[in-house]
Design an enzyme around this catalytic site. Structure first.
Site, PDB file in Angstrom:
ATOM      1  N   HIS B  62       1.427  -0.388   1.688  1.00  0.00           N
ATOM      2  CA  HIS B  62       1.227   0.300   0.405  1.00  0.00           C
ATOM      3  C   HIS B  62       1.202   1.888   0.201  1.00  0.00           C
ATOM      4  O   HIS B  62       0.997   2.803   0.202  1.00  0.00           O
ATOM      5  CB  HIS B  62      -0.546   1.047   1.354  1.00  0.00           C
ATOM      6  CG  HIS B  62      -1.895   0.863   0.151  1.00  0.00           C
ATOM      7  ND1 HIS B  62      -3.289   0.274   0.909  1.00  0.00           N
ATOM      8  CD2 HIS B  62      -1.775   1.486  -0.150  1.00  0.00           C
ATOM      9  CE1 HIS B  62      -4.349   0.488  -0.201  1.00  0.00           C
ATOM     10  NE2 HIS B  62      -3.069   1.577  -1.106  1.00  0.00           N
ATOM     11  N   HIS B  64       1.647   4.135  -3.583  1.00  0.00           N
ATOM     12  CA  HIS B  64       0.665   4.327  -5.198  1.00  0.00           C
ATOM     13  C   HIS B  64       2.846   4.651  -5.865  1.00  0.00           C
ATOM     14  O   HIS B  64       2.255   6.414  -4.963  1.00  0.00           O
ATOM     15  CB  HIS B  64      -0.461   5.452  -4.871  1.00  0.00           C
ATOM     16  CG  HIS B  64      -1.417   4.542  -4.770  1.00  0.00           C
ATOM     17  ND1 HIS B  64      -2.288   3.662  -5.519  1.00  0.00           N
ATOM     18  CD2 HIS B  64      -1.801   4.182  -3.665  1.00  0.00           C
ATOM     19  CE1 HIS B  64      -3.374   3.358  -4.686  1.00  0.00           C
ATOM     20  NE2 HIS B  64      -3.409   3.961  -3.540  1.00  0.00           N
ATOM     21  N   LEU B  65       3.104   4.621  -6.362  1.00  0.00           N
ATOM     22  CA  LEU B  65       4.315   4.834  -6.904  1.00  0.00           C
ATOM     23  C   LEU B  65       3.224   5.255  -8.561  1.00  0.00           C
ATOM     24  O   LEU B  65       2.432   4.666  -9.111  1.00  0.00           O
ATOM     25  CB  LEU B  65       5.031   3.859  -7.707  1.00  0.00           C
ATOM     26  CG  LEU B  65       6.173   3.838  -6.233  1.00  0.00           C
ATOM     27  CD1 LEU B  65       6.663   2.466  -6.753  1.00  0.00           C
ATOM     28  CD2 LEU B  65       6.992   5.020  -5.464  1.00  0.00           C
ATOM     29  N   ARG B  66       3.347   6.378  -9.093  1.00  0.00           N
ATOM     30  CA  ARG B  66       2.571   6.824  -9.994  1.00  0.00           C
ATOM     31  C   ARG B  66       3.611   6.270 -12.010  1.00  0.00           C
ATOM     32  O   ARG B  66       2.953   6.157 -13.146  1.00  0.00           O
ATOM     33  CB  ARG B  66       2.355   8.271 -10.800  1.00  0.00           C
ATOM     34  CG  ARG B  66       1.242   8.589  -9.369  1.00  0.00           C
ATOM     35  CD  ARG B  66       0.042   8.149  -8.888  1.00  0.00           C
ATOM     36  NE  ARG B  66      -0.037   8.365  -8.218  1.00  0.00           N
ATOM     37  CZ  ARG B  66      -1.424   7.949  -7.540  1.00  0.00           C
ATOM     38  NH1 ARG B  66      -1.835   6.528  -7.965  1.00  0.00           N
ATOM     39  NH2 ARG B  66      -2.223   9.015  -6.378  1.00  0.00           N
ATOM     40  N   ASN B  96      -2.769   0.017  -9.054  1.00  0.00           N
ATOM     41  CA  ASN B  96      -3.655   0.964 -10.082  1.00  0.00           C
ATOM     42  C   ASN B  96      -2.500   2.103 -11.079  1.00  0.00           C
ATOM     43  O   ASN B  96      -2.849   3.269 -10.692  1.00  0.00           O
ATOM     44  CB  ASN B  96      -4.695   1.939  -9.375  1.00  0.00           C
ATOM     45  CG  ASN B  96      -3.812   2.890  -8.188  1.00  0.00           C
ATOM     46  OD1 ASN B  96      -3.413   2.764  -7.968  1.00  0.00           O
ATOM     47  ND2 ASN B  96      -4.505   3.750  -7.682  1.00  0.00           N
ATOM     48  N   ASP B 153      -7.045  -2.498  -6.529  1.00  0.00           N
ATOM     49  CA  ASP B 153      -7.479  -1.171  -5.039  1.00  0.00           C
ATOM     50  C   ASP B 153      -7.479  -0.154  -5.966  1.00  0.00           C
ATOM     51  O   ASP B 153      -7.510   0.234  -6.737  1.00  0.00           O
ATOM     52  CB  ASP B 153      -5.327  -0.751  -4.407  1.00  0.00           C
ATOM     53  CG  ASP B 153      -5.881   0.302  -3.507  1.00  0.00           C
ATOM     54  OD1 ASP B 153      -6.710   0.174  -2.755  1.00  0.00           O
ATOM     55  OD2 ASP B 153      -4.703   0.890  -3.082  1.00  0.00           O
ATOM     56  N   HIS B 180      -9.252  -3.261  -0.599  1.00  0.00           N
ATOM     57  CA  HIS B 180      -9.851  -1.530  -0.661  1.00  0.00           C
ATOM     58  C   HIS B 180     -11.279  -1.986  -0.586  1.00  0.00           C
ATOM     59  O   HIS B 180     -11.914  -1.846  -1.358  1.00  0.00           O
ATOM     60  CB  HIS B 180      -9.416  -0.643  -1.944  1.00  0.00           C
ATOM     61  CG  HIS B 180     -10.170   0.673  -1.707  1.00  0.00           C
ATOM     62  ND1 HIS B 180      -9.395   1.605  -1.901  1.00  0.00           N
ATOM     63  CD2 HIS B 180     -11.551   0.883  -2.226  1.00  0.00           C
ATOM     64  CE1 HIS B 180     -10.241   2.775  -1.853  1.00  0.00           C
ATOM     65  NE2 HIS B 180     -11.430   2.495  -1.806  1.00  0.00           N
ATOM     66  N   ASP B 305      -0.212   4.385   2.011  1.00  0.00           N
ATOM     67  CA  ASP B 305      -1.433   4.984   1.287  1.00  0.00           C
ATOM     68  C   ASP B 305      -1.219   6.395   0.972  1.00  0.00           C
ATOM     69  O   ASP B 305      -1.864   7.350   0.294  1.00  0.00           O
ATOM     70  CB  ASP B 305      -3.160   4.647   1.351  1.00  0.00           C
ATOM     71  CG  ASP B 305      -3.810   4.786   0.325  1.00  0.00           C
ATOM     72  OD1 ASP B 305      -3.730   4.581  -0.698  1.00  0.00           O
ATOM     73  OD2 ASP B 305      -5.088   4.804   1.035  1.00  0.00           O
ATOM     74  N   HIS B 309      -0.390  13.104  -6.084  1.00  0.00           N
ATOM     75  CA  HIS B 309      -1.084  13.368  -6.748  1.00  0.00           C
ATOM     76  C   HIS B 309      -0.919  15.538  -7.432  1.00  0.00           C
ATOM     77  O   HIS B 309       0.158  16.236  -6.218  1.00  0.00           O
ATOM     78  CB  HIS B 309      -2.805  13.910  -6.378  1.00  0.00           C
ATOM     79  CG  HIS B 309      -3.320  13.471  -6.251  1.00  0.00           C
ATOM     80  ND1 HIS B 309      -3.878  11.980  -7.688  1.00  0.00           N
ATOM     81  CD2 HIS B 309      -3.849  12.088  -4.990  1.00  0.00           C
ATOM     82  CE1 HIS B 309      -4.519  11.303  -7.504  1.00  0.00           C
ATOM     83  NE2 HIS B 309      -4.538  11.255  -5.492  1.00  0.00           N
TER      84      HIS B 309
END
Lengths: 306, 429
Positions: B62, B64-66, B96, B153, B180, B305, B309
């Site tokens: 889990h 998050h690569l942006r 996402n 997600d 999620h 997760d 940011h």
């Protein structure tokens, strides 16, 4: 005598001696407000910024008058003129204002925790003028001042806060402050307006206004935010008035003296009837006058700390 | 090229392997396990990890690569570097992004950008187009392109009808539906609802907003078939529902993040926006239930997760801050500190939760430490004491609440795809 903290972020954790000192100091300033020349030179040379990120007429005016009567230099900053609308971050806005050399910041913001955040990014004394649904310490201080002025004490008094507890900030500060001063605090309102686990703060919760009147010496009636609550927390304002509204019939039924406070602005005919709002038991306009004195006391005590 | 990993304690529970040995790796393949001759040592580059542990490479399912969309926060490359430095040889990246991973083109773009790195990157694709919950994403095509699971997600699949379609459709390729779990009609808040949110005056989201969707999803998986994987489980009630569902034989699995077994909502009294995430930090009772769930196998794996940011996005008023924290480079340390050293899990169990179970859930082959197999390894020291320094993160983002925290246990090196990452430096082997 001086306060134990150089900021006023809330009343949670503020010791009794500090609250006592603020209320006693306010008594002195209350007297100044009755003079023909309502001004003292106490904060001459101090610069105070009122940072208001949320609309507020009365709190801002009250602070501004308090500052002027202490001879401080004041600047107002409000969202309509702010640079946050241009995409500048809160932090940059504060740093810019700070760079102009200010001594104190009075802040109102919709996000809880902003006053704490300010203490990390500014060296000024920070005064919370309302942070979201968290605290509004000067309002609670002026409520306590007004009760003490009328009744002569806080200790042992039974005070009930009536209305929308969860969507406001006045209740929490009042609960903390009053309990510290030895009062017995209860709440009254629809169950949808009670924040979760509020009883753990050591307050009793009533859902019947008659029970609240019967069992208390003071009722602090909060404004029902019509725009926010209709349909979600309460079905209609009519139903609220019927079951929770403070009317003179209700007060008469109990045949006892109850002191009525309201932080304003009032929704006449919703949480309080005009008869009660203008009646013999209320101190609503005294609260407004006292608000200036209490804020003078807070500004003075923080502004002259070393 | 020929390298030796010297003196490690091999720990590979699915192979029932537990012994001390040297590993001879030639061109990325394990050539020999055991005592090596002087000649073999002499002709190799030797990495001496005497008495440290060596397990199949850890996998974080889990992340998050942006990229594509917010390459200022994290790219596929920087996220992969962060994973390697944190002890992971594989990651699954969530959909996402902008655009969302809902077309084969985006899956292929991510795979192309990730190719050649030490870390294997497997996209989790959106379950519905644009993650909007209105029409099915091309699940068969996405799967063929390389998507290993399906998820909206950030949110749950919008309604039960669409969830049913996603479960039935994805069951054709036996891919998990990663949920999620949050009922948005109940969650307009910024932290867990309870006494702490009342004291802090913060609008809150109740644990039941998670529980209701976990219940819906489990019941739907039983009815419609398919597999449900509960992402970042955070409540006591949800753990119990997963436990009972597993007993009934329903195909459900679950992961937990390190922050949900380390912190409670007590920590929020500082209004630190690096403690704001979704789901939010819960209560001690929830943490206790999560630890029980990890112990008895109700919770299959640990996943970060990882949610990068920018500083300016997090250094704002609490209610404006985005949810999420980076976690790739702290989670191995947190797992050993909070689970192994507090005697909740054994080293073998931690290896299962990091290396074996996530790959099993995603239908990926689990690496074996065996002669002739590709070297896919994580070398760690469960006892080393170190201080987190976010300025040293390989991640582009630094939004971690664990900065300056003292941790016990750390990944020392990762090996995969003929590369080794020692500390955070990657080199070819």
């Amino acid at each position: 005598m001086s306060l134990s903290s150089r900021h006023l972020l809330g009343l949670s954790g503020v010791p009794k001696e500090d609250i006592q000192l603020i209320l006693d100091t306010a008594t002195t300033f209350r007297e100044v407000l009755e003079r023909p020349i309502k001004k003292v030179p106490t904060l001459q040379g101090k610069t105070i910024v009122n940072l208001f990120f949320e609309n507020s007429t009365r709190t801002r005016i009250s602070f501004e008058l308090a500052q002027k009567r202490l001879s401080a230099d004041t600047v107002n900053f409000s969202t309509s003129t702010s640079s946050t609308k241009k995409g500048e971050t809160f932090k940059d806005t504060v740093r810019n204002i700070e760079a102009m050399k200010v001594d104190m910041i009075v802040v109102r913001h919709e996000s809880p925790g902003v006053p704490q955040f300010l203490t990390q990014i500014s060296d000024a004394n920070i005064i919370n003028a309302g942070d979201g649904t968290h605290e509004h310490p000067t309002q609670a201080l002026l409520d306590m001042y007004s009760i003490r002025e009328k009744v002569g004490k806080l200790e042992g008094l039974k005070v009930c806060i009536v209305g929308d507890i969860g969507h406001g900030r006045v209740a929490l500060s009042n609960i903390h402050g009053l309990k510290t001063m030895g009062a017995e605090v209860s709440l009254c309102g629809p169950s949808t307006m009670m924040p979760r686990a509020i009883e753990e703060l050591g307050v009793k919760v009533y859902h019947k206004i008659d029970d609240a009147i019967e069992n208390n010496d003071v009722l602090n009636v909060l404004r029902i935010q019509l725009e926010r609550n209709a349909g979600a927390s309460i079905p209609t304002t009519r139903e609220y008035r019927t079951y929770f509204g403070l009317t003179s019939e209700r007060l008469k039924k109990h045949n006892k003296d109850v002191l009525i406070l309201h932080p304003g602005p009032i929704n006449r005919g919703v949480e309080i009837s005009s008869e009660v709002a203008d009646g013999p038991y209320q101190v609503i306009l005294n609260q407004v006058t006292n608000g200036v004195a209490v804020r003078m006391a807070v500004l003075y005590l923080l502004g002259t700390m070393h | 090229m020929q390298v030796v990993i010297k003196g490690v304690k091999l720990v590979s529970p699915h192979q029932k392997l537990s012994k001390k040995a040297d590993l001879l790796i030639v061109d990325g393949i394990i050539q020999k396990i055991g005592d090596l001759s002087k000649e073999e040592l002499k002709s190799s580059t030797v990495y001496d990890f005497e008495d440290k542990y060596c397990a199949p490479g850890f996998y974080d399912m889990h992340v998050h690569l942006r990229e594509p969309g917010r390459e200022d926060k994290e790219t596929i490359l920087t996220g992969s570097n962060s994973a390697a430095a944190g002890g992971f040889t594989g990651i699954a990246c969530m959909p996402n992004t902008n655009p969302a991973i809902d077309s084969a083109e985006v899956v292929l773009l991510i795979k192309a950008k990730a190719a050649g790195h030490l870390v294997d990157v497997h996209p989790v694709a959106a379950a519905t187009l644009g993650r909007k919950g209105e029409s099915l994403a091309p699940i068969l095509e996405l799967h063929e392109a390389g998507a290993v699971g399906f998820s909206d997600d950030g949110v749950a699949i919008k309604d039960a009808g669409m969830l049913r379609n996603v479960l039935e459709y994805s069951s054709m390729v036996n891919a998990p539906v990663i949920e999620h779990c949050e009922d948005v009609s109940l969650s307009h808040g910024h932290m867990n609802e309870g006494f702490n949110s009342t004291k802090l005056g913060l609008p809150a989201l109740p644990s039941i907003s998670e529980d209701l969707i976990v219940m819906r999803d489990i019941m739907m998986a039983e009815y419609a078939g398919g597999r449900i994987h509960i992402a970042h489980i955070s409540t006591k009630e949800s753990v119990e529902m997963v436990r009972q569902a597993k007993k009934k034989g329903i195909k459900v699995t679950a992961e937990v993040t390190p922050h949900h077994f380390t912190y409670t909502d007590d920590a929020l009294k500082t209004y630190d926006t690096n403690l704001k995430m979704s789901p939010p930090l819960r209560t001690q009772a929830d943490v206790n239930a999560i630890i029980e769930g990890l112990k008895d196998g109700t919770i299959d794996c640990i996943a970060s997760d990882h949610a990068p940011h920018a500083i300016e996005e997090k250094e704002v008023e609490f209610i404006y801050a985005p949810n999420g924290i980076v976690g790739l480079e702290t989670q191995v340390g947190l797992a050993f500190s909070e689970l192994y050293h507090k005697k909740h899990l054994t080293i073998e169990q931690i290896v299962e939760k990091f290396a074996i179970n996530p790959r099993t859930i995603l239908n990926l082959p689990v690496p074996e430490i065996k002669e002739g197999e590709k070297a896919n390894l994580t070398i760690f020291d469960p006892d080393v004491v170190w201080t987190v320094d976010k300025s040293k993160f390989k991640s582009l983002s630094k939004n971690s609440p664990f900065d300056k925290r003292l941790l016990t246990g750390k990944s020392l090196a990762t090996v995969n795809n003929s590369q080794i990452c020692v500390g955070s430096e990657i080199s070819k082997i």
